[in-house]
Design a protein around this motif. Structure first.
Motif, mmCIF file in Angstrom:
data_model
loop_
_atom_site.group_PDB
_atom_site.id
_atom_site.type_symbol
_atom_site.label_atom_id
_atom_site.label_comp_id
_atom_site.label_asym_id
_atom_site.label_seq_id
_atom_site.Cartn_x
_atom_site.Cartn_y
_atom_site.Cartn_z
ATOM 1 N N SER A 29 0.826 -1.207 0.000
ATOM 2 C CA SER A 29 0.000 0.000 0.000
ATOM 3 C C SER A 29 0.863 1.260 0.000
ATOM 4 O O SER A 29 0.595 2.208 -0.738
ATOM 5 C CB SER A 29 -0.925 -0.009 1.211
ATOM 6 O OG SER A 29 -1.657 1.181 1.284
ATOM 7 N N THR A 33 0.950 3.954 -3.149
ATOM 8 C CA THR A 33 0.537 5.350 -2.961
ATOM 9 C C THR A 33 1.687 6.323 -3.164
ATOM 10 O O THR A 33 1.469 7.436 -3.638
ATOM 11 C CB THR A 33 -0.067 5.579 -1.564
ATOM 12 O OG1 THR A 33 0.869 5.164 -0.575
ATOM 13 C CG2 THR A 33 -1.374 4.836 -1.414
ATOM 14 N N ASN A 37 0.857 3.996 -8.971
ATOM 15 C CA ASN A 37 -0.435 3.350 -8.778
ATOM 16 C C ASN A 37 -0.990 2.845 -10.109
ATOM 17 O O ASN A 37 -2.186 2.730 -10.284
ATOM 18 C CB ASN A 37 -1.418 4.311 -8.109
ATOM 19 C CG ASN A 37 -2.593 3.579 -7.504
ATOM 20 O OD1 ASN A 37 -2.534 2.378 -7.292
ATOM 21 N ND2 ASN A 37 -3.657 4.297 -7.230
#
Length: 74
Positions: A29, A33, A37
């Protein structure tokens, strides 16, 4: 059946695999980010995460088998 050995090992070591998966999902994640992406990045991160979990479960199974081969002292 040979291709499913990794999934079977992940199931045999489900608690450890889950814990490593939580850490990997956090790292994935953060990567997605902060760096990229795109669809390609998501596919690469997902494939790498799955391969890492299978490798981890395989190593844990191997370590478990090795530790059972030694004679117990008590």
């Amino acid at each position: 059946m040979v291709g499913l050995k990794g999934a079977i090992r992940c199931g045999e070591r489900s608690l450890e695999t889950y814990c490593v998966g939580v850490v990997l999902s956090l790292l994935a994640s953060l990567y997605l980010t902060e760096v990229s992406n795109s669809i390609a990045a998501q596919l690469v991160v997902s494939a790498a995460g799955g391969a890492t979990l299978v490798l981890f479960a395989t190593c844990m199974t191997w370590i478990g088998k090795r530790s059972r081969q030694h004679p117990k002292l008590l």
